[in-house]
Design an enzyme around this catalytic site. Structure first.
Site, PDB file in Angstrom:
ATOM      1  N   ARG A  31       0.824  -1.224   0.000  1.00  0.00           N
ATOM      2  CA  ARG A  31       0.000   0.000   0.000  1.00  0.00           C
ATOM      3  C   ARG A  31       0.850   1.263   0.000  1.00  0.00           C
ATOM      4  O   ARG A  31       0.512   2.252   0.655  1.00  0.00           O
ATOM      5  CB  ARG A  31      -0.943   0.033   1.213  1.00  0.00           C
ATOM      6  CG  ARG A  31      -2.017  -1.030   1.195  1.00  0.00           C
ATOM      7  CD  ARG A  31      -3.253  -0.563   0.454  1.00  0.00           C
ATOM      8  NE  ARG A  31      -4.216  -1.652   0.351  1.00  0.00           N
ATOM      9  CZ  ARG A  31      -5.331  -1.731   1.066  1.00  0.00           C
ATOM     10  NH1 ARG A  31      -5.651  -0.777   1.898  1.00  0.00           N
ATOM     11  NH2 ARG A  31      -6.140  -2.754   0.919  1.00  0.00           N
ATOM     12  N   ARG A  35      -3.760   6.813   0.824  1.00  0.00           N
ATOM     13  CA  ARG A  35      -4.263   8.041   1.458  1.00  0.00           C
ATOM     14  C   ARG A  35      -3.275   8.758   2.358  1.00  0.00           C
ATOM     15  O   ARG A  35      -3.499   9.908   2.732  1.00  0.00           O
ATOM     16  CB  ARG A  35      -5.535   7.722   2.260  1.00  0.00           C
ATOM     17  CG  ARG A  35      -6.788   7.747   1.396  1.00  0.00           C
ATOM     18  CD  ARG A  35      -8.004   7.365   2.204  1.00  0.00           C
ATOM     19  NE  ARG A  35      -7.868   5.991   2.664  1.00  0.00           N
ATOM     20  CZ  ARG A  35      -8.666   5.414   3.557  1.00  0.00           C
ATOM     21  NH1 ARG A  35      -9.642   6.093   4.115  1.00  0.00           N
ATOM     22  NH2 ARG A  35      -8.484   4.156   3.908  1.00  0.00           N
ATOM     23  N   ARG A  44      -7.245  11.100  -6.147  1.00  0.00           N
ATOM     24  CA  ARG A  44      -8.414  10.310  -5.737  1.00  0.00           C
ATOM     25  C   ARG A  44      -9.670  11.178  -5.785  1.00  0.00           C
ATOM     26  O   ARG A  44     -10.726  10.728  -6.237  1.00  0.00           O
ATOM     27  CB  ARG A  44      -8.157   9.789  -4.324  1.00  0.00           C
ATOM     28  CG  ARG A  44      -9.295   9.131  -3.628  1.00  0.00           C
ATOM     29  CD  ARG A  44      -9.426   7.682  -4.053  1.00  0.00           C
ATOM     30  NE  ARG A  44     -10.335   6.981  -3.160  1.00  0.00           N
ATOM     31  CZ  ARG A  44     -11.650   7.111  -3.202  1.00  0.00           C
ATOM     32  NH1 ARG A  44     -12.232   7.878  -4.095  1.00  0.00           N
ATOM     33  NH2 ARG A  44     -12.408   6.444  -2.345  1.00  0.00           N
ATOM     34  N   ASP A  81      -6.973  -3.067  -7.191  1.00  0.00           N
ATOM     35  CA  ASP A  81      -7.458  -3.677  -5.963  1.00  0.00           C
ATOM     36  C   ASP A  81      -7.803  -5.126  -6.246  1.00  0.00           C
ATOM     37  O   ASP A  81      -8.158  -5.467  -7.376  1.00  0.00           O
ATOM     38  CB  ASP A  81      -8.689  -2.942  -5.422  1.00  0.00           C
ATOM     39  CG  ASP A  81      -8.948  -3.326  -3.977  1.00  0.00           C
ATOM     40  OD1 ASP A  81      -8.306  -2.759  -3.083  1.00  0.00           O
ATOM     41  OD2 ASP A  81      -9.765  -4.240  -3.746  1.00  0.00           O
ATOM     42  N   TYR A 157     -14.752 -11.980   0.406  1.00  0.00           N
ATOM     43  CA  TYR A 157     -15.473 -10.705   0.170  1.00  0.00           C
ATOM     44  C   TYR A 157     -16.729 -10.940  -0.655  1.00  0.00           C
ATOM     45  O   TYR A 157     -17.759 -10.303  -0.438  1.00  0.00           O
ATOM     46  CB  TYR A 157     -14.554  -9.692  -0.527  1.00  0.00           C
ATOM     47  CG  TYR A 157     -13.463  -9.169   0.377  1.00  0.00           C
ATOM     48  CD1 TYR A 157     -13.699  -8.086   1.222  1.00  0.00           C
ATOM     49  CD2 TYR A 157     -12.209  -9.765   0.422  1.00  0.00           C
ATOM     50  CE1 TYR A 157     -12.712  -7.616   2.072  1.00  0.00           C
ATOM     51  CE2 TYR A 157     -11.214  -9.307   1.259  1.00  0.00           C
ATOM     52  CZ  TYR A 157     -11.469  -8.236   2.089  1.00  0.00           C
ATOM     53  OH  TYR A 157     -10.501  -7.769   2.944  1.00  0.00           O
TER      54      TYR A 157
HETATM   55  O1  1CP Z   1      -0.017   0.466  -3.195  1.00  0.00           O
HETATM   56  C1  1CP Z   1      -0.467  -0.707  -3.238  1.00  0.00           C
HETATM   57  O2  1CP Z   1      -0.189  -1.589  -2.392  1.00  0.00           O
HETATM   58  C2  1CP Z   1      -1.261  -1.106  -4.471  1.00  0.00           C
HETATM   59  C3  1CP Z   1      -2.653  -1.089  -4.424  1.00  0.00           C
HETATM   60  C4  1CP Z   1      -3.519  -2.013  -3.584  1.00  0.00           C
HETATM   61  C5  1CP Z   1      -3.390  -3.387  -3.279  1.00  0.00           C
HETATM   62  C6  1CP Z   1      -2.233  -4.309  -3.573  1.00  0.00           C
HETATM   63  C7  1CP Z   1      -4.751  -1.584  -3.063  1.00  0.00           C
HETATM   64  C8  1CP Z   1      -5.268  -0.210  -3.167  1.00  0.00           C
HETATM   65  N1  1CP Z   1      -5.384  -2.668  -2.502  1.00  0.00           N
HETATM   66  C9  1CP Z   1      -4.574  -3.779  -2.604  1.00  0.00           C
HETATM   67  C10 1CP Z   1      -4.864  -5.152  -2.167  1.00  0.00           C
HETATM   68  C11 1CP Z   1      -6.035  -5.427  -1.293  1.00  0.00           C
HETATM   69  N2  1CP Z   1      -7.280  -4.862  -1.319  1.00  0.00           N
HETATM   70  C12 1CP Z   1      -6.045  -6.451  -0.308  1.00  0.00           C
HETATM   71  C13 1CP Z   1      -4.882  -7.376  -0.035  1.00  0.00           C
HETATM   72  C14 1CP Z   1      -3.865  -6.795   0.848  1.00  0.00           C
HETATM   73  C15 1CP Z   1      -4.324  -6.407   2.236  1.00  0.00           C
HETATM   74  O3  1CP Z   1      -4.653  -7.316   3.028  1.00  0.00           O
HETATM   75  O4  1CP Z   1      -4.326  -5.211   2.520  1.00  0.00           O
HETATM   76  C16 1CP Z   1      -7.310  -6.448   0.292  1.00  0.00           C
HETATM   77  C17 1CP Z   1      -7.802  -7.348   1.403  1.00  0.00           C
HETATM   78  C18 1CP Z   1      -8.100  -5.444  -0.347  1.00  0.00           C
HETATM   79  C19 1CP Z   1      -9.514  -5.116  -0.080  1.00  0.00           C
HETATM   80  C20 1CP Z   1      -9.683  -3.694   0.262  1.00  0.00           C
HETATM   81  N3  1CP Z   1      -9.583  -2.674  -0.647  1.00  0.00           N
HETATM   82  C21 1CP Z   1      -9.912  -3.122   1.523  1.00  0.00           C
HETATM   83  C22 1CP Z   1     -10.039  -3.884   2.860  1.00  0.00           C
HETATM   84  C23 1CP Z   1     -11.463  -4.099   3.194  1.00  0.00           C
HETATM   85  C24 1CP Z   1     -11.696  -4.868   4.480  1.00  0.00           C
HETATM   86  O5  1CP Z   1     -12.318  -4.260   5.374  1.00  0.00           O
HETATM   87  O6  1CP Z   1     -11.322  -6.032   4.606  1.00  0.00           O
HETATM   88  C25 1CP Z   1      -9.980  -1.725   1.352  1.00  0.00           C
HETATM   89  C26 1CP Z   1     -10.275  -0.670   2.402  1.00  0.00           C
HETATM   90  C27 1CP Z   1      -9.747  -1.474  -0.032  1.00  0.00           C
HETATM   91  C28 1CP Z   1      -9.665  -0.140  -0.710  1.00  0.00           C
HETATM   92  C29 1CP Z   1      -8.326   0.267  -1.158  1.00  0.00           C
HETATM   93  N4  1CP Z   1      -7.513  -0.478  -1.987  1.00  0.00           N
HETATM   94  C30 1CP Z   1      -6.355   0.207  -2.267  1.00  0.00           C
HETATM   95  C31 1CP Z   1      -6.443   1.466  -1.574  1.00  0.00           C
HETATM   96  C32 1CP Z   1      -5.406   2.551  -1.624  1.00  0.00           C
HETATM   97  C33 1CP Z   1      -7.668   1.489  -0.887  1.00  0.00           C
HETATM   98  C34 1CP Z   1      -8.221   2.633  -0.063  1.00  0.00           C
HETATM   99  C35 1CP Z   1      -9.302   3.321  -0.856  1.00  0.00           C
HETATM  100  C36 1CP Z   1      -9.234   4.816  -0.929  1.00  0.00           C
HETATM  101  O7  1CP Z   1      -8.283   5.442  -1.395  1.00  0.00           O
HETATM  102  O8  1CP Z   1     -10.246   5.402  -0.551  1.00  0.00           O
END
Ligand code: 1CP
Length: 350
Positions: A31, A35, A44, A81, A157
């Site tokens: 990540r 943000r 964003r 994502d 999910y």
């Molecule tokens: O910079 C990076 O790492 C690249 C982008 C990336 C990756 C590899 C994002 C952007 N998401 C992911 C993988 C991801 N997404 C995983 C696997 C890794 C981990 O465990 O963190 C998972 C479980 C998700 C699902 C997801 N997407 C969640 C979690 C939900 C939950 O409650 O379980 C969330 C909040 C997101 C949104 C998201 N994805 C990425 C970002 C930057 C965000 C935040 C959204 C925003 O900017 O508002």
């Protein structure tokens, strides 16, 4: 034609996956786009929804590059994502502000009729266009990591309709109707192979498979829902792209890490914060690359506590095929200056 040998020489991130120790270790952070960076928040806001950002190659490439410009990481990770896969298959995903992902849950085999691999073409093409732009825009020394969620984690999910702390919907379905749940896992496995193939053809130098909820399964279920589908993805990708490293991230499964490596044949593993450094050493001594595993909250804390832990990790893993990373993703509260401090500290390690 891609020259994979020169990619390996140019990009130090790739060398641990050929069992080589690199000093100082290559560094990137899960990540690393997100943000905690003001320049991310600006893009964003312009993009509209989070998924619009993922599906707009210009903007997705821009936010991927932001942390590379700021910190000079050894690898960039495609901005996308794991939930792009269910969205592209036909189970639309929404990201409600401050609430995380929302999907219309699929709780049994009847719901699978909504999904089709043929639906994915347009959305996957947009992601692959982002990869292509990145492979042209990145500095020669920076590797590009493509990724997908592992079938088990993506299925959690899809069944729950949102994030959950216990993955009860998917675990319950898998116990009640294993043959039906297997159909969902098979769809995700085949779709992930197509998706990763597209990313590699577009220029990804390595692949990471995120299994964030691997730790919620008992032994037999771990073998069936985590190891078996991941092994199938690894076999299919390796057959076509033998030189592209595949990294697994079975989060929360440190006690089963060797079983996971033996069963999936990944080239390397990412280790979460709970994984003992001695376990990481043991694995790295077998020649498998290991990534990890600083607590993301220490990156919020900063200061001496951060420095000391960075030093301990680097010293413990010195001389082994190792990539410095966090144990999980950067949190939004992270001060960017602490990230700069971490990178400088890792680079001072020898
Ligand atoms: O910079 C990076 O790492 C690249 C982008 C990336 C990756 C590899 C994002 C952007 N998401 C992911 C993988 C991801 N997404 C995983 C696997 C890794 C981990 O465990 O963190 C998972 C479980 C998700 C699902 C997801 N997407 C969640 C979690 C939900 C939950 O409650 O379980 C969330 C909040 C997101 C949104 C998201 N994805 C990425 C970002 C930057 C965000 C935040 C959204 C925003 O900017 O508002």
């Amino acid at each position: 034609m891609r020259d994979l040998k020169s990619e390996l020489l140019d990009k130090r991130f790739l060398q641990p996956f050929a069992s080589k120790a690199v000093a100082p270790p290559p560094v990137w952070l899960m990540r690393q786009a997100g943000r905690y960076l003001p320049e991310y928040r600006q893009v964003r806001a312009e993009a509209g929804s989070f998924l619009d950002l993922c599906y707009t190659p210009d903007l997705a490439a821009e936010v991927t590059l932001q942390p590379i410009r700021r910190f000079g990481f050894d690898a960039a990770i495609l901005f996308s994502d794991i939930l792009v896969v269910p969205d592209a298959l036909g189970q639309s995903v929404r990201f409600a502000e401050g609430e995380g992902p929302r999907l219309d849950p699929i709780k049994s085999v009847a719901g699978l009729a909504r999904l089709a691999l043929s639906n994915t073409n347009d959305k996957f093409a947009l992601v692959c266009e982002t990869v292509q732009r990145l492979s042209e825009a990145l500095p020669r020394e920076t590797a590009l990591i493509g990724f997908c969620g592992a079938p088990w984690t993506v299925a959690t999910y899809m069944a729950e309709g949102k994030g959950s702390s216990d993955q009860a919907a998917a675990r319950g379905w898998a116990y009640r109707d294993p043959a039906g749940f297997q159909q969902l896992i098979d769809i995700l496995t085949e779709t992930s192979i197509v998706y990763l193939t597209g990313q590699i053809e577009a220029g990804a130098n390595a692949i990471q498979i995120f299994d964030s909820w691997a730790g919620s399964l008992a032994e037999n279920e771990f073998a069936r829902w985590v190891i078996a589908p991941t092994a199938r993805i690894v076999r299919a990708i390796r057959e076509r792209f033998p030189a592209v490293p595949i990294i697994g991230f079975p989060r929360g499964a440190a006690a089963s890490l060797q079983t996971y490596i033996d069963g999936t044949d990944v080239d390397g593993v990412s280790c979460d914060t709970s994984c003992p450094l001695s376990v990481m050493q043991t694995i790295a001594r077998t020649g498998k690359a290991v990534q990890g595993n600083l607590d993301p909250l220490l990156l919020v804390t900063g200061g001496d506590a951060l420095d000391q832990r960075v030093d301990t990790i680097c010293e413990t893993m010195a001389g082994l095929p190792f990539v410095f990373n966090l144990g999980h993703g950067i949190v939004p509260e992270t001060p960017p200056e602490n990230v700069a401090r971490l990178v400088a500290r890792v680079r001072k390690a020898s």
